[in-house]
Design an enzyme around this catalytic site. Structure first.
Site, PDB file in Angstrom:
ATOM      1  N   ASP A  88      -1.577  -7.844  -1.672  1.00  0.00           N
ATOM      2  CA  ASP A  88      -2.283  -6.688  -2.227  1.00  0.00           C
ATOM      3  C   ASP A  88      -1.890  -5.404  -1.499  1.00  0.00           C
ATOM      4  OD1 ASP A  88      -3.675  -7.769   0.035  1.00  0.00           O
ATOM      5  OD2 ASP A  88      -5.403  -6.510  -0.439  1.00  0.00           O
ATOM      6  N   GLU A 153      -6.448  -8.575   1.510  1.00  0.00           N
ATOM      7  CA  GLU A 153      -6.392  -8.166   2.915  1.00  0.00           C
ATOM      8  C   GLU A 153      -6.873  -6.743   3.105  1.00  0.00           C
ATOM      9  OE1 GLU A 153      -4.629  -6.509   6.646  1.00  0.00           O
ATOM     10  OE2 GLU A 153      -4.412  -5.839   4.565  1.00  0.00           O
TER      11      GLU A 153
END
Length: 500
Positions: A88, A153
């Site tokens: 991400d 994350e």
């Protein structure tokens, strides 16, 4: 000098950069939207790649993806190496951009790759591209490899926190989420979120009140961990300062808050914020003069880090409901009292921030307040202590507050065999030893290491500047060096295994 991709063929120019394997896969990442919580498209493409190569690929219940590549024939008994990165990216833009649909458009400027008005996603896209390039490298000599691609994350470390037990087989873990060439990290900060909330009763105001928009913008923003020591301005600190100045300059009960919005990510230093306020008609001119004076003061204070700061008060805006004067004062004073920035520097690691707080997201709309502050520390006890202090401060003002999403730090092991081997490879590739460091940011190593304590871990990567902001860019020469280090380390661990 600019090297751009045609509009109809996004990022084709990346295929001409070196090292070709990494830029080939980074183009795939740029062309595939992947903000936090929207990682399905890129995970599916990685699974397709693994299937085409004949590698196993599976996901755990946390949404993480693990791809395994068998060893080069003759190296089957070598300890497994785990390559780890998160898929991400932070979604920040200065231009109109839909991060769930639009590709990231890139350009080369003077040896650096930039995005056009958005975050680039080199954090941690270069790490993901590096892992994929290793999996696709038919010339690399290697032992058994597994590549762990985690999710969420950038928002909560959610993927790592939900990582399946007894899933990873590696003895060594190479995390590729660091952002400075010539450095290797062996420890990182842990963190905890503090959420503050309240539901206010709104009131309609009569014609004696004028509604205005007060805003702070023009700030550079950045990573709330690695750049917190740069003393950058945060709009969620500066706008409350402006509101406090207005509150204290006027008679009691002469300011009402209708709405507030600042920040989009808890782990990004807030670049802009705005509030709709109501003041008595006679006070409008005085507020405009006060805001102009505050802007001049902030330009002086932030001249070295945020000289572009702008503080504005708009003309009249449409009438709307607002908090009572008492609740408005309570809200403003809470924001003004919250700690922001460096709380303490480390005694053990000179020059490194030990503990900090970032006021990441503040939203007040329809009488509902939602605030997300992110505390980081190299010491878990210090992170929890600062979070408890923020909770206590909020409760003194009558607000609800709770800590959540705690994740542990990564305790350094200064003389591990893996670190020694990496330093040797670094000397061969770069001509000098790396600086061994601890980072004031959340790497997933701390969370993974808590569940897999047998893993030896290091973190390294190319130079990335301005992460979590539209000024994010990655140095091309550093990516070249990163590729040499990654291949060299994997091959060395296969040809000359470390003693058990």
């Amino acid at each position: 000098m600019s090297n751009e991709a045609p509009v109809g063929n996004p990022n084709e120019h990346l295929e001409s950069l070196s090292p070709a394997p990494i830029w080939h896969f980074f183009r795939l990442l740029c062309n595939t939207p992947r903000p936090s919580y929207k990682e399905e498209a890129i995970l599916s493409k990685i699974e397709q790649f693994a299937e085409q190569r004949g590698f196993s690929a599976e996901r755990d219940e946390g949404g993480n993806l693990l791809v395994k590549r068998p060893a080069t024939p003759g190296y089957e008994q070598v300890p497994v190496v785990t390559l780890q990165s998160h898929v991400d990216m932070v979604a920040q833009a200065d231009v109109e951009h839909d991060f769930t649909r639009d590709p990231i458009l890139t350009e080369v400027r003077d040896g650096w790759l930039w995005a056009k008005g958005t975050t680039l996603g080199a954090d941690n896209g270069i790490g993901v591209a590096g892992a994929l390039a290793v999996l696709a490298d038919d010339e690399l000599v290697h032992g058994p490899l597994e590549a762990l691609f985690t999710v969420e994350e950038e928002t909560s470390m959610g993927g790592a926190l939900r990582l399946a037990p007894n899933w990873l087989q590696g003895r060594y873990l190479l995390n590729m989420d660091s952002e400075d060439r010539g450095e290797v990290y062996i420890g990182c900060a842990g963190g905890v979120h503090v959420k503050i909330s309240e539901h206010f009763v709104e009131h309609e105001l009569d014609s004696q009140w004028t509604f205005l928009t007060l805003s702070v913008s023009g700030l550079n923003g950045g990573h709330s961990g690695v750049e917190i020591n740069q003393q950058k301005g945060s709009a969620n600190q500066l706008l409350p300062r402006a509101l406090l100045a207005v509150l204290d300059a006027l008679e009691e009960g002469a300011v009402a808050i209708a709405s507030y919005r600042g920040g989009e990510m808890s782990n990004a230093i807030t670049r802009s914020a705005s509030a709709v306020i109501a003041v008595k008609n006679a006070d409008v001119a005085a507020i405009s003069a006060q805001v102009a004076e505050l802007e001049a003061t902030l330009k002086q204070e932030l001249a070295d880090v945020d000289a572009g700061v702008v503080v504005t008060v708009s003309d009249e805006v449409p009438r709307q409901a607002a908090l009572s004067a008492e609740d408005s004062a309570r809200f403003i004073r809470l924001l003004g009292a919250l700690p922001y920035g460096v709380e303490r520097y480390s005694d053990e690691v000179p020059g490194v921030v030990e503990t900090s707080n970032n006021i990441g997201i503040v939203e007040l709309e329809g009488g509902r307040l939602s605030l997300d502050a992110m505390v980081r520390s190299l010491r878990d006890s210090a992170a929890l202590a600062l979070a408890a202090r923020i909770e206590g401060l909020a409760r003194l003002g009558g607000f609800s507050a709770e800590s959540s999403s705690f994740y542990p730090g990564w305790n350094p092991i200064p003389h591990s065999p893996l670190l020694t081997r990496f330093c040797d490879i670094h000397t061969q590739v770069e001509g000098h030893s790396p600086e061994v460091k601890v980072i004031h940011a959340g790497l997933e190593c701390g969370i993974i290491g808590a569940q897999y304590p047998h893993l030896e871990m290091i973190s390294f990567g190319p130079t990335i500047k301005g992460p979590h902001s539209p000024s994010e860019r990655v140095e091309l020469a550093a990516v070249e060096a990163f590729w040499g280090l990654l291949r060299g380390t994997i091959e060395s661990l296969a040809k000359d295994p470390l003693p058990a």
